[in-house]
Design a protein around this motif. Structure first.
Motif, PDB file in Angstrom:
ATOM      1  N   MET A 121       6.018  -6.201   5.653  1.00 27.78           N
ATOM      2  CA  MET A 121       4.563  -6.166   5.777  1.00 27.78           C
ATOM      3  C   MET A 121       4.020  -4.773   5.494  1.00 27.78           C
ATOM      4  N   VAL A 122       4.704  -3.758   5.981  1.00 27.83           N
ATOM      5  CA  VAL A 122       4.276  -2.379   5.727  1.00 27.83           C
ATOM      6  C   VAL A 122       4.400  -2.061   4.241  1.00 27.83           C
ATOM      7  N   ALA A 123       5.554  -2.412   3.653  1.00 27.91           N
ATOM      8  CA  ALA A 123       5.807  -2.081   2.254  1.00 27.91           C
ATOM      9  C   ALA A 123       4.845  -2.795   1.314  1.00 27.91           C
ATOM     10  N   SER A 124       4.437  -4.014   1.664  1.00 24.69           N
ATOM     11  CA  SER A 124       3.561  -4.797   0.794  1.00 24.69           C
ATOM     12  C   SER A 124       2.082  -4.606   1.121  1.00 24.69           C
ATOM     13  N   GLY A 125       1.790  -3.748   2.082  1.00 23.77           N
ATOM     14  CA  GLY A 125       0.399  -3.516   2.451  1.00 23.77           C
ATOM     15  C   GLY A 125      -0.199  -4.579   3.335  1.00 23.77           C
ATOM     16  N   ARG A 126       0.621  -5.469   3.877  1.00 25.88           N
ATOM     17  CA  ARG A 126       0.103  -6.537   4.738  1.00 25.88           C
ATOM     18  C   ARG A 126      -0.052  -6.073   6.187  1.00 25.88           C
ATOM     19  N   LEU A 127       0.579  -4.975   6.534  1.00 27.55           N
ATOM     20  CA  LEU A 127       0.399  -4.341   7.839  1.00 27.55           C
ATOM     21  C   LEU A 127       0.084  -2.875   7.589  1.00 27.55           C
ATOM     22  N   GLU A 128      -1.128  -2.475   7.931  1.00 28.25           N
ATOM     23  CA  GLU A 128      -1.524  -1.075   7.760  1.00 28.25           C
ATOM     24  C   GLU A 128      -1.737  -0.470   9.143  1.00 28.25           C
ATOM     25  N   ILE A 129      -1.105   0.654   9.377  1.00 28.23           N
ATOM     26  CA  ILE A 129      -1.115   1.269  10.704  1.00 28.23           C
ATOM     27  C   ILE A 129      -1.790   2.640  10.625  1.00 28.23           C
ATOM     28  N   ARG A 130      -2.663   2.882  11.553  1.00 31.03           N
ATOM     29  CA  ARG A 130      -3.305   4.195  11.655  1.00 31.03           C
ATOM     30  C   ARG A 130      -3.145   4.718  13.081  1.00 31.03           C
ATOM     31  N   ILE A 131      -2.836   5.986  13.162  1.00 30.00           N
ATOM     32  CA  ILE A 131      -2.803   6.682  14.448  1.00 30.00           C
ATOM     33  C   ILE A 131      -4.215   7.197  14.727  1.00 30.00           C
ATOM     34  N   ALA A 132      -4.714   6.954  15.929  1.00 28.05           N
ATOM     35  CA  ALA A 132      -6.040   7.425  16.317  1.00 28.05           C
ATOM     36  C   ALA A 132      -5.924   8.344  17.527  1.00 28.05           C
ATOM     37  N   LEU A 133      -6.718   9.391  17.522  1.00 28.82           N
ATOM     38  CA  LEU A 133      -6.743  10.327  18.648  1.00 28.82           C
ATOM     39  C   LEU A 133      -8.175  10.771  18.901  1.00 28.82           C
ATOM     40  N   ARG A 134      -8.446  11.075  20.145  1.00 30.03           N
ATOM     41  CA  ARG A 134      -9.751  11.644  20.519  1.00 30.03           C
ATOM     42  C   ARG A 134      -9.762  13.092  20.084  1.00 30.03           C
ATOM     43  N   GLU A 135     -10.792  13.490  19.348  1.00 33.88           N
ATOM     44  CA  GLU A 135     -10.826  14.833  18.765  1.00 33.88           C
ATOM     45  C   GLU A 135     -11.701  15.757  19.606  1.00 33.88           C
ATOM     46  N   LEU A 406      -0.754   1.895 -10.274  1.00 34.73           N
ATOM     47  CA  LEU A 406      -1.516   0.691  -9.948  1.00 34.73           C
ATOM     48  C   LEU A 406      -0.785  -0.163  -8.919  1.00 34.73           C
ATOM     49  N   GLN A 407       0.533  -0.309  -9.064  1.00 31.08           N
ATOM     50  CA  GLN A 407       1.292  -1.100  -8.093  1.00 31.08           C
ATOM     51  C   GLN A 407       1.198  -0.492  -6.699  1.00 31.08           C
ATOM     52  N   ARG A 408       1.167   0.828  -6.629  1.00 25.41           N
ATOM     53  CA  ARG A 408       1.067   1.499  -5.329  1.00 25.41           C
ATOM     54  C   ARG A 408      -0.282   1.182  -4.673  1.00 25.41           C
ATOM     55  N   GLN A 409      -1.349   1.152  -5.461  1.00 28.43           N
ATOM     56  CA  GLN A 409      -2.661   0.814  -4.905  1.00 28.43           C
ATOM     57  C   GLN A 409      -2.696  -0.645  -4.437  1.00 28.43           C
ATOM     58  N   LEU A 410      -2.109  -1.535  -5.232  1.00 24.84           N
ATOM     59  CA  LEU A 410      -2.095  -2.952  -4.862  1.00 24.84           C
ATOM     60  C   LEU A 410      -1.281  -3.190  -3.592  1.00 24.84           C
ATOM     61  N   ALA A 411      -0.179  -2.466  -3.443  1.00 22.86           N
ATOM     62  CA  ALA A 411       0.671  -2.638  -2.266  1.00 22.86           C
ATOM     63  C   ALA A 411      -0.071  -2.248  -0.991  1.00 22.86           C
ATOM     64  N   ARG A 412      -0.999  -1.315  -1.109  1.00 20.94           N
ATOM     65  CA  ARG A 412      -1.732  -0.864   0.076  1.00 20.94           C
ATOM     66  C   ARG A 412      -2.949  -1.739   0.373  1.00 20.94           C
ATOM     67  N   HIS A 413      -3.321  -2.589  -0.576  1.00 17.71           N
ATOM     68  CA  HIS A 413      -4.494  -3.434  -0.356  1.00 17.71           C
ATOM     69  C   HIS A 413      -4.138  -4.573   0.596  1.00 17.71           C
ATOM     70  N   ASN A 414      -4.878  -4.694   1.673  1.00 14.75           N
ATOM     71  CA  ASN A 414      -4.567  -5.726   2.666  1.00 14.75           C
ATOM     72  C   ASN A 414      -5.730  -6.680   2.892  1.00 14.75           C
ATOM     73  N   GLY A 415      -6.695  -6.689   1.982  1.00 12.76           N
ATOM     74  CA  GLY A 415      -7.842  -7.562   2.127  1.00 12.76           C
ATOM     75  C   GLY A 415      -7.785  -8.748   1.180  1.00 12.76           C
TER      76      GLY A 415
END
Length: 744
Positions: A121-135, A406-415
């Motif tokens: 899922m991560v490799a195919s862009g189906r799971l995108e993870i972001r770390i969030a912190l209070r700044e 282009l493949q790298r951009q497509l892999a990150r697309h999760n919509g």
């Protein structure tokens, strides 16, 4: 078809409390298998929870589901963060902490299998993870918000917030509770659900002052692959598509514009005011919509496949916009010329296409990144379109797709994603099939000839990806029913081999027969190619071309002359050179070459010159076979052709297009048919196969012509070589099964 969130029975509870509720079996799993997207903002996350809810996760991913996760780092406290400060060293420490946690993991066999799916899922862009912190001014602290949103394909969503972290402990072991708000339940619940969905979107898009996020997929992908391995979801591909049905609006609603103004430019397309769709085009779009945005338009050249496809893409965009889900549309074409034609038509509909082919410069890469970035928000009314060639989409050789821009951009697309394959038959090679985006939301294939010649596996793979044909319009429909193409006269011209060519032809045929007898298929195929070159470059073709010019064609304009590729196997002369010299030197004709080395700008200029009559004829090899519109052409001379039905069908289509600027009543096609000598009244079986294929092509072209009586001449040639259509069924001389049409 999997159920939606609204169809769960027993009803969703307004509040979940654990204990007594089982949050995994009673909430997470049933919600996941009914959802198309899962968004989660949470203080702490553990992959063990996603592992625990598999196989629901398999079903979710197989149904095209995507997940966005916002979380805090698991191993850092507020004290640690305050001591680390800010800057690049902090970012490096954050990355190191995530990777170290992955490498330290020692999962059980069951967990390992499920973590492999997460890695995919991560490799195919189906799971995108972001770390969030209070700044804060000089440091960061932990992010503790806890919101979850499940969204289905119909645009229903439900949100929960409060107690549980995304861990097994949060779901099973601890005492946890949270309220559930459903968008369809009541106006009050919808208001709560909307606020929570907006909050998670705002955090994701960094629209909250004081909250900073980092996308970490690139940091964790390699460590996950090394530690866990990768596997795809276990549900078969055919199941992935079954849930997409009947949610797209009918074409009658295409004039309803969902408008999000941006500098007075709509971000959602609409049907142009001056566009009048034919009934068959409207019918094609509606059938595609009823099929859930999946299928093929098997429509003859000249029937407006591009415009019909853009009407469908407009409806898909409208559907996405009304459900606040941006849509990415990827258009794949075989030739650079078609990239520019698609862009021009797409802009008429209000799309803002980004083109992608060849080596991209920095500005082109930035434009492509911007298009992908624009559709990353899950709460926006907009569509973005990327138009590329099949070659530019496909990584070369065995190169890693992650190294392909282009493949790298497509892999990150999760919509949401609509893939349109123009001249889809060109995508049937294994490398190109592998390069297609996995499990897109919608698919649309376009071709007058969906079948791949001599490649049943490639054809089957394309059908699995794009779906079955939802509409079929053959050449006769286009000419005589819908009148989108002009009628034509067809004149097959027999070409006999010279004495020397006939002798060489017989020798090659004998060697081919011997190779087959010895089961040496490689040698047989090599000799067949050599014999085809001899036939393609037959010397008498020039004599017959000379006769045609003398009969009056030398004074006519708007001609295309197709010549053979390569050179004569004996004389090493190229037919292109010979034809050009004959027309220029003997008849003082104005002609120009149109072939692979001709640049895009030169091709455009040549087409305009031909339309004006400044040049009389274009000399082409293969560059005018697919997709190029030159409606001014009135005469076609095919001096050489392959046995591939797609080629002669496409060439005929080039000649029959209607010209709005200078209407033509009909077109004329002259077709050179090379036939070998009849020795002692007998021909070898391999020769009969070749002759039958040649006459079959000629019969197909004659069958739709307005002078269809030439079929009798073709039959006479067949009987001359003792080819009985009743016995040699592969000749297809009956006209009952047109080669260019998809027969379900």
């Amino acid at each position: 078809m999997p159920e939606l969130l609204t169809s769960w029975d027993p009803k969703w509870k307004r509040r979940y409390n654990s204990p007594p509720d089982n949050l995994i079996d009673g909430f997470y799993s049933p919600a996941l298998i009914r959802s198309h997207q899962y968004d989660r903002a949470v203080g702490f996350f553990s992959s063990s929870l996603l592992a625990a809810i598999s196989p629901a996760l398999d079903t979710f991913v197989s149904n095209g589901g995507t997940m966005r996760l916002i979380t805090s780092p698991a191993n850092l406290s507020d004290e640690d963060l305050e001591a680390m400060g800010k800057g690049e060293l902090f970012k490096a420490k954050l990355q190191d902490d995530l990777q170290s946690e992955i490498y330290r993991s020692i999962p059980s066999a069951v967990q390992l299998d499920r973590l492999k799916l997460l890695t995919w899922m991560v490799a195919s862009g189906r799971l995108e993870i972001r770390i969030a912190l209070r700044e804060h001014a000089d440091h960061y602290s932990l992010f503790h918000e806890k919101i979850g949103v499940f969204t289905d394909l119909a645009g229903n969503w439900m949100s929960f917030s409060g107690s549980p972290n995304e861990t097994v402990g949060g779901a099973c072991k601890h005492s946890e509770s949270f309220p559930l708000h459903r968008s369809w339940a009541s106006e009050d619940q919808k208001a709560y659900a909307e606020e929570e969905r907006d909050r998670i979107n705002d955090v994701w898009n960094e629209q909250i002052d004081g909250v900073k996020t980092w996308t970490v997929n690139e940091w964790i992908e390699d460590p996950m692959q090394l530690s866990f391995g990768v596997r795809e979801p276990k549900v078969q591909y055919s199941v992935k598509k079954q849930f997409r049905r009947t949610f797209l609006p009918p074409i009658e609603e295409a004039d309803v514009l969902v408008n999000l103004p941006f500098e007075r430019i709509s971000l959602v397309p609409r049907l142009p005011e001056k566009l009048e769709l034919h009934d068959y085009q409207r019918n094609a779009v509606n059938k595609w919509l009823v099929a859930g945005g999946r299928g093929i338009f098997a429509m003859a050249t000249g029937t407006g496949k591009t415009i019909t496809a853009l009407a469908g893409a407009t409806q898909a965009s409208l559907h996405a916009a009304t459900n606040h889900r941006p849509l990415l549309i990827l258009v794949i074409v075989p030739l650079i010329d078609l990239v520019h034609q698609w862009r021009k038509n797409a802009e008429w509909f209000g799309f803002r296409p980004v083109v992608c082919h060849g080596n991209l410069n920095k500005a082109e890469q930035d434009a492509l990144k911007a298009a992908f970035s624009a559709v990353r928000s899950a709460h926006a009314q907009r569509s973005e379109m990327v138009i590329t060639t099949a070659g530019s989409l496909t990584p070369l050789g065995r190169s890693n797709p992650s190294d392909h821009f282009l493949q790298r951009q497509l892999a990150r697309h999760n919509g949401s994603l609509l893939v349109i394959g123009d001249e889809m038959h060109s995508l049937g090679t294994q490398d190109r099939i592998d390069a297609l985006p996995k499990a897109p939301s919608f698919t649309l294939g376009l071709s007058a000839t969906p079948k791949r010649y001599g490649d049943e596996e490639g054809t089957a793979a394309l059908l699995r990806y794009f779906g079955d044909p939802v509409v079929t319009i053959d050449i006769k429909d286009a000419i005589y029913t819908y009148k989108t193409l002009v009628e034509y006269d067809y004149y097959p011209i027999r070409i006999d081999l010279t004495f020397d060519e006939a002798g060489e032809y017989r020798k090659l045929s004998a060697r081919i027969a011997a190779a087959y007898a010895g089961n040496d298929l490689q040698t047989a195929e090599k000799l067949i190619r050599f014999r085809n070159r001899l036939k393609q470059h037959a010397i008498n073709k020039l004599s017959r071309l000379r006769e045609l010019m003398r009969s009056g064609l030398k004074d006519q304009t708007h001609q295309i002359i197709y010549v053979a590729e390569g050179r004569h196997p004996e004389s090493d002369l190229g037919q292109l050179d010979q034809v050009e010299q004959l027309l220029r030197n003997e008849f003082d004709m104005k002609v120009a070459r149109y072939y692979g080395e001709t640049s895009s700008d030169q091709r455009e200029a040549l087409q305009q010159s031909l339309a004006r009559g400044d040049i009389q004829a274009l000399l082409a090899m293969k560059c005018l076979d697919e997709g190029v519109d030159i409606p001014s052409v009135r005469v076609g001379i095919i001096t050489a052709s392959t046995q591939n039905p797609r080629q002669f069908v496409q060439r005929r289509g080039r000649l029959l297009r209607r010209d709005p600027n200078s209407p033509k009543s009909h077109a004329v096609i002259y077709d050179f048919i090379v036939l070998p000598p009849l020795t002692n009244g007998v021909n070898l079986e391999s020769e009969k196969t070749l002759i039958g294929a040649e006459l079959s092509r000629s019969a197909e072209l004659a069958d739709a012509a307005r002078n269809r009586e030439v079929l009798f001449d073709i039959r006479e040639w067949a009987y001359h070589y003792q080819l009985d259509p009743e016995k040699y069924t592969w000749m297809e001389l009956s006209g009952q099964e047109p080669m260019q049409e998809w027969i379900p």
